[in-house]
Design an enzyme around this catalytic site. Structure first.
Site, PDB file in Angstrom:
ATOM      1  CG  HIS A   4     -14.186  28.708   6.917  1.00 40.15           C
ATOM      2  ND1 HIS A   4     -14.696  29.561   6.571  1.00 40.15           N
ATOM      3  CD2 HIS A   4     -14.740  28.158   7.645  1.00 40.15           C
ATOM      4  CE1 HIS A   4     -15.095  27.992   5.702  1.00 40.15           C
ATOM      5  NE2 HIS A   4     -15.863  27.091   7.392  1.00 40.15           N
ATOM      6  CD  GLU A  29     -22.612  10.014  24.234  1.00 39.94           C
ATOM      7  OE1 GLU A  29     -21.868  10.190  24.581  1.00 39.94           O
ATOM      8  OE2 GLU A  29     -22.593   9.059  24.102  1.00 39.94           O
ATOM      9  CG  ASN A  51     -16.139  14.225  27.561  1.00 42.70           C
ATOM     10  OD1 ASN A  51     -15.126  13.864  28.417  1.00 42.70           O
ATOM     11  ND2 ASN A  51     -15.982  14.754  26.680  1.00 42.70           N
ATOM     12  NE  ARG A  84     -20.401  17.295  28.000  1.00 46.06           N
ATOM     13  CZ  ARG A  84     -19.713  17.141  27.102  1.00 46.06           C
ATOM     14  NH1 ARG A  84     -18.679  17.324  27.002  1.00 46.06           N
ATOM     15  NH2 ARG A  84     -20.368  16.225  26.368  1.00 46.06           N
ATOM     16  CB  CYS A 143     -13.206   7.416  22.731  1.00 42.68           C
ATOM     17  SG  CYS A 143     -15.361   7.565  23.202  1.00 42.68           S
TER      18      CYS A 143
END
Length: 773
Positions: free
Chosen positions: A384, A628, A651, A662, A699
């Protein structure tokens, strides 16, 4: 368990309201009395042995190198004192220290961790009860009682011994039985410059003076004669604490800072719930009943909670420990009358806050205008305090081991929040380099700001849409500030991950409405829940997987748990009433999965229309998929007939193309995204999307890097979605490139056998005036 009362008579059962307090009172008198620390410690273990009617009571103290040394004993051979040592994890005493948990054994010899030390003379004693001695959430020793006969120790007996151990911890610390410096890591000359590595959580760079955040409140009075006044003090302190948090919620910054602070408010609301937690307050109440003062009870419960939660692997639960620590420190401050927990009122103008961890309200106590950075020994992205630091634009580097032991107050310090580096007492050359970098960054930011309202069009007239990736409300102002055309990827899982339970339809609908309201006429692409692998929900406890990146995650979870998908789609439909709704399904491996997911969406659209009429529906619904998984490339013709858009998630796509984890530093950088195989895959996807008239976007991280973005646009991608920091540099690159020239050159590279064509593309860009930085 048997305990002798104050007159020495044996009691068959513990009087839970008086016997522990009498024992604690006698311990207090010994600790406050005259004599050397060793003499008082010897008296304490004898007193505990008498109170427990135990033949043996021993106190082991932690020394350097995680070694437990026998410091005092009643019952074992005195020649073993300061001569018997056990490593953490060795024997039962080491086991207690390693796990910071008590042990109560009727037959200690049969336990697999038992280790016999002949110099102690303990072969006569079969039963054992031991508890960790905790101070500041760390194990500083172990307290043990033993008996000849097999004795079953009750939970009540263990709890009382834990309370006694807390009182004993005060003697060990105050009397400095072990010099604190002995337990600190050796790091050579502390005055030399140091460079430390950590986890980059928020950039860019902070330059300033170190301020140590050390909120530990010293508890002076441990034992109370009468519990009733302590309960009253606790209640009053809790009321003050709650009022304090309510005041923060009413703060003008939180109330009027717009959508950026929506998450800010959510954090404080969650924190307020912690302050009402009945279990936490109940444990403190029980500790008061055992004979402790209100402040000692708070400290005892918190030390126990901190140590136990530190062994929990769930990242969400570990992050909530910082909120509890913040609460405990605030409550202690009210109980003991501390004005502040650290030097918050006397900050230098360029303060870099250094801490082990930090609660959200602790960060808010500091003057935001003077904070230049935050460095933590612990911390994570979902903590937080980190969420609030991001909202305030404060650079953050976390997980810097032992940073508090390596830095002095007001030391010069530089933190690189982009690369996770901390420079302590940097030399003039390092400081000058960072100052130049900051000045250059400010100049570039000014140039990017000047381009904000300019079109993202290449020199040969190709229009490229620049969109924003987002996952929190605090990201939304970046849409306007950067001149982004909308949100190309809203990660809906982030709010799911920051909560303690699954949000209901109403809560989700309110969130999605706020997102669309903030974006106005700009489009927003909502990606449905994408969890699993490295994104864990605290309230889902699935089975461990050997390879979670290839396991039960994303759309696979949503289709197997359709109620979750239905509730999310229902909320999205309600939030988009009268507006366009764009929904994107992640991790689709085959067309059949998209068909199943779209059927759920159609079902929810029909349900909403039946319940509330056609006016309650979105004005238009567009459905897309993330690409993906490589398998989907070979189903593109069938896929493109069923979607309105495709977004390439670079990614994961590159990870799966190269079978490379990764998240594994040994192989994460082994393969380059600007390699011929990746370029060929993107080219194939772009060609088929263009032929089918289906818009294609990217993206992943590639979209926000100028060199990679240049290559993607040259291959036919016309929409890029990225973080806010990437939009300025990518727009500047686009306005300086000629798509036709780059396309001709990159196609000549795609048949090469090279590991990467990155440097060739970089030199080409330099030769043709393409701005990459």
């Amino acid at each position: 368990m048997h305990v002798r009362d104050g007159s020495g008579r044996k009691a068959d059962a513990i009087d839970t309201t008086s016997a522990p307090r009498r024992l604690l009172g006698r311990l207090r008198d010994v600790m406050a009395g005259q004599g050397a620390p060793q003499e008082r410690l010897d008296k304490v273990v004898s007193l505990i042995a008498e109170g427990y009617e135990a033949e043996v009571c021993s106190c082991y103290v932690m020394r350097a190198g995680e070694v437990l040394e026998l410091f005092a004993t009643h019952g074992l051979l005195q020649s073993a004192v300061h001569n018997t040592r056990l490593r953490v994890g060795e024997g039962l005493v080491g086991e207690i220290a390693a796990h910071a948990r008590p042990l109560a054994l009727a037959d200690a010899w049969s336990h697999p961790a038992f280790a016999y030390r002949p110099e102690t003379g303990e072969e006569l004693y079969h039963s054992l009860m031991g508890v960790p001695i905790l101070r500041g959430g760390r194990v500083v020793g172990v307290l043990v009682v033993q008996n000849r006969e097999e004795r079953t120790y009750t939970e009540e007996a263990v709890e009382i011994l834990e309370t006694v151990a807390m009182v004993l911890a005060e003697l060990l610390t105050v009397a400095q039985m072990v010099n604190r410096q002995e337990l600190l890591p050796v790091d050579g000359n502390a005055l030399l410059p140091l460079r430390l590595e950590g986890l980059a959580l928020n950039g860019p760079v902070g330059i300033g003076s170190a301020v140590l955040h050390q909120p530990q409140v010293r508890v002076g009075r441990l034992v109370a004669e009468d519990p009733e006044p302590e309960h009253v003090r606790l209640k009053e302190a809790l009321n003050t604490l709650r009022a304090e948090v309510d005041g923060m919620l009413d703060d003008d910054t939180v109330q009027h800072a717009g959508e950026a602070f929506g998450d800010f408010r959510d954090v404080l609301e969650t924190y307020r719930m912690f302050a009402e937690d009945a279990g936490w307050i109940g444990r403190i109440t029980e500790a008061i009943n055992s004979g402790l003062t209100a402040e000692a009870a708070v400290q005892k419960v918190h030390d126990d909670t901190r140590v136990r939660m530190s062994h929990v692997s769930d990242p969400y639960i570990r992050d909530r420990l910082h909120d509890l620590e913040d609460l405990a420190n605030r409550l202690l401050a009210h109980l003991v009358g501390s004005e502040q927990l650290s030097s918050r009122g006397a900050l230098p103008d360029d303060a870099i806050l250094i801490c082990r961890n930090l609660g959200p309200t602790e960060l808010l106590d500091y003057d935001r205008d003077k904070l230049r950075g935050l460095v933590m020994e612990e911390g994570s992205r979902t903590m937080h305090a980190v969420i609030i630091a991001r909202a305030l634009g404060i650079p953050v580097v976390a997980r810097v081991p032992n940073v508090l032991t390596k830095i002095e107050p007001y030391d010069p310090i530089i933190i690189d929040g982009d690369h996770g580096q901390v420079f302590i007492r940097p030399g003039d050359d390092v400081r000058e380099a960072f100052e130049k970098s900051l000045k250059a960054r400010r100049r570039k930011l000014a140039e990017y700001t000047a381009l904000r309202d300019e079109p993202s069009v290449t020199r040969d007239g190709v229009k490229v849409g620049l969109m924003l990736n987002a996952g929190l409300l605090m990201d939304l102002p970046n849409v306007v500030e950067t001149g982004a055309e909308g949100i190309g990827l809203y990660r809906t899982e982030v709010p799911f991950m920051s909560r303690g339970s699954l949000p209901n339809v109403e809560d989700q609908a309110q969130l999605y409405t706020r997102i669309q309201d903030a974006c106005g006429d700009r489009p927003v692409v909502f990606r449905t829940l994408d969890v699993g692998s490295d994104k864990v929900l605290p309230y889902w406890h699935g089975q461990p997987e050997d390879n979670p990146a290839l396991g039960w995650r994303s759309i696979r979870i949503s289709l197997d748990r359709p109620a979750i998908l239905r509730s999310q789609l229902r909320a999205l439909i309600r939030a988009a009433a009268g507006r366009e709704l764009r929904v994107m399904f992640p991790m689709v491996s085959e067309v059949a999965e998209l068909t199943a997911a779209r059927a759920v969406l159609d079902m929810e659209l029909a349900r909403e229309e039946k319940l509330h009429g056609p006016e309650a529906l979105p004005s238009h619904v567009k459905v897309g998929t993330m690409l993906e998984v490589p398998a989907l490339i070979w189903q593109l013709p069938q896929l493109l007939k069923r979607v309105d858009f495709v977004s390439l998630g670079s990614n994961d796509l590159v990870q799966f193309l190269y079978a490379t984890d990764r998240g594994n530093p040994k192989v994460a950088d082994r393969y380059d995204v600007l390699s011929p195989p990746v370029l060929c895959a993107v080219d194939q996807i772009a060609r088929q999307c263009r032929a089918a008239g289906v818009p294609l976007s990217i993206c992943g991280e590639m979209a926000g890097r100028p060199l990679e973005a240049m290559a993607m646009v040259a291959l036919g991608v016309r929409t890029l979605s990225m973080t806010a920091g990437g939009i300025g540099p990518v727009k500047m690159m686009l306005r300086s490139m000629h798509v036709g020239q780059v396309e001709d050159y990159i196609r000549a590279l795609m048949d090469l056998p090279d590991h990467s064509v990155r440097e060739k593309l970089r030199f080409f860009a330099q030769d043709h005036g393409v701005v990459l930085s």
